[in-house]
Design a protein around this motif. Structure first.
Motif, short mmCIF file in Angstrom:
data_model
loop_
_atom_site.label_atom_id
_atom_site.label_comp_id
_atom_site.label_asym_id
_atom_site.label_seq_id
_atom_site.Cartn_x
_atom_site.Cartn_y
_atom_site.Cartn_z
N PHE A 175 -38.86 70.81 7.11
CA PHE A 175 -38.46 70.88 5.85
C PHE A 175 -39.22 71.79 5.13
O PHE A 175 -40.18 71.71 4.52
CB PHE A 175 -38.81 69.38 5.13
N ARG A 176 -38.48 72.92 5.22
CA ARG A 176 -38.88 74.16 4.62
C ARG A 176 -37.67 74.74 3.88
O ARG A 176 -36.65 74.62 4.19
CB ARG A 176 -39.62 75.05 5.80
N PRO A 177 -37.84 75.64 2.90
CA PRO A 177 -36.93 76.37 2.17
C PRO A 177 -36.04 77.10 3.17
O PRO A 177 -36.57 77.82 4.01
CB PRO A 177 -37.47 77.03 1.00
N GLY A 178 -34.84 77.33 2.82
CA GLY A 178 -33.93 78.13 3.80
C GLY A 178 -32.94 78.59 2.75
O GLY A 178 -32.84 77.88 1.58
N PRO A 179 -31.82 79.47 3.37
CA PRO A 179 -30.90 79.92 2.54
C PRO A 179 -29.91 78.62 2.27
O PRO A 179 -29.76 77.89 3.02
CB PRO A 179 -30.04 81.09 3.25
N ALA A 180 -29.19 78.93 1.02
CA ALA A 180 -28.21 77.92 0.71
C ALA A 180 -26.83 78.03 1.29
O ALA A 180 -26.48 79.27 1.49
CB ALA A 180 -27.98 77.84 -0.91
N ALA A 181 -26.43 77.16 1.72
CA ALA A 181 -24.97 77.45 2.40
C ALA A 181 -23.83 77.29 1.30
O ALA A 181 -22.69 77.51 1.84
CB ALA A 181 -24.74 76.17 3.53
N GLY A 182 -24.20 76.67 0.31
CA GLY A 182 -23.00 76.62 -0.91
C GLY A 182 -22.11 75.57 -0.45
O GLY A 182 -20.76 75.67 -1.15
N ARG A 183 -22.38 74.39 0.12
CA ARG A 183 -21.37 73.52 0.56
C ARG A 183 -20.79 72.85 -0.65
O ARG A 183 -19.89 72.27 -0.81
CB ARG A 183 -21.75 72.60 1.46
#
Length: 387
Positions: free
Chosen positions: A153-161
């Motif tokens: 549970f760490r920040p990551g890039p948004a996939a824009g789903r």
């Protein structure tokens, strides 16, 4: 209790077993039946010898009369409201017997301490629960919070789903106590001025019939149809409350390991829970992701809210009123002010930099709650209380 990846107790159990296996000692022993499909694929493989052993124990003790005592083994019993033991709790005894409890109702019988005398130690999942147990007379009481995995549970890039929407997330099994009715009403008001807002929920429950108590809410009508399955039962019900179909999606069913991908596409977490016996695992995981979260300041949530002297790590809703329609024993249930909830969403929407700062503070706060740290605290607590 059975480890799984589909609800809070199960996630706690899976992480406890996983960490004990990593340590090598003390050795975990499973006593409750496991549904393998409810485990993550890796856990199915890793836990296979323990699952086989549990089946063997089941066969060996099938004809036993009364409780089976396992000498030299600390047996941890999962207990909820009323500390009422289930059949599996009554079947096995250890040395010592440890009750691990999360409860949301405080209508304990006057003789609860005597009734629970078979427990040598009681461990609570929140400071609030621990204080209640001490107040009613339990002497050996520990407090250990659930954990998170900050690597998963760490920040990551948004996939824009969910497109270019402003996405509000709400999670937790659907029931009156969790406040999904309040979330719907707050989101409806927010959506009126922000039609691009989108509500994403993870409200599936392993016990669909328990959704019926949401019908007691003055904010929503009826309850989801448990026979409709998930996510249809939830999506149909939410649409009936006046949220347009294009403004909401329930992602149930979803495994715990898939949640980070969802959180990365969200902008705010909304947790208007009326009462939490623990510290709300879904909220903890959202905070570990750095997601700016709105939290009702009551019960177990209080353990998640940074002290006033520290950098704010969420948007706490401090105005909390008693719940007039709580069930028996719900004296500690509280109602969040809906205007405050909408104002908190507006604050996140309007000031993304401040929201990001609070999200970063939340992640820093939750990093110390890494599962190995929490298992350390559990083992230390059991050792200290066993003396």
């Amino acid at each position: 209790w059975p480890p799984s990846a589909v609800h809070g107790w199960g996630v706690f159990g899976a992480n406890l077993v996983r960490d004990l296996l990593r340590r090598g000692a003390p050795r975990p022993l499973l006593l409750a039946p496991i549904i393998a499909e409810h485990l993550e694929a890796q856990d199915q493989r890793t836990f296979a010898p323990l699952i086989a052993e549990q089946a063997q124990i089941e066969r060996q003790t099938a004809e036993a009369q009364g409780a089976v005592t396992i000498n030299g083994v600390a047996v941890v019993h999962s207990l909820g409201n009323g500390l009422i033991p289930q059949p599996i709790n009554q079947r096995f005894r250890g040395t010592p017997n440890v009750g691990f409890t999360f409860f949301e109702r405080t209508d304990f019988p006057p003789d609860i301490v005597a009734r629970a005398a078979w427990l040598d130690i009681v461990v609570a999942g929140s400071s609030w629960n621990a204080d209640v147990l001490r107040d009613i007379g339990f002497s050996k009481v520990g407090c250990v919070f659930q954990g998170v995995d900050p690597e998963t549970f760490r920040p990551g890039p948004a996939a824009g789903r969910f497109g270019e929407r402003f996405v509000v997330f709400s999670g937790g099994k659907l029931e009156l106590r969790k406040g999904q009715d309040l979330v719907i009403e707050a989101f409806k008001r927010f959506h009126e001025s922000h039609p691009e807002a989108f509500l994403v929920t993870a409200w599936m429950t392993p016990w669909p019939r328990l959704m019926a108590d949401i019908a007691a809410s003055p904010w929503t009508q009826g309850a989801p149809d448990p026979d409709a399955g998930f996510p249809a039962s939830i999506e149909n019900w939410v649409r009936d409350q006046g949220i347009p179909e294009g403004a909401h999606k329930d992602i149930s069913p979803v495994l715990n390991s898939q949640m980070p991908l969802i959180f990365n596409d969200c902008h705010a977490g909304l947790f208007l829970n009326r009462c939490e016996g623990g510290t709300n695992l879904v909220a903890m995981e959202a905070m570990a992701m750095g997601l700016p979260c709105v939290l009702s300041a009551n019960s177990g949530h209080l353990d998640l809210i940074a002290p006033a002297t520290a950098m704010p790590n969420c948007y706490p809703l401090d105005r909390q009123e008693p719940t007039s329609f709580a069930p028996e024993g719900g004296d500690h249930w509280r109602e969040s002010d809906l205007d405050d909830a909408v104002a908190a969403l507006e604050a996140i929407y309007d000031d993304r930099a401040e929201a990001q700062r609070r999200g970063a503070a939340a992640r820093a706060f939750m990093t110390d709650w890494h599962w190995p740290n929490q298992i350390d605290r559990l083992l230390t607590t059991l050792n200290e209380l066993s003396e």
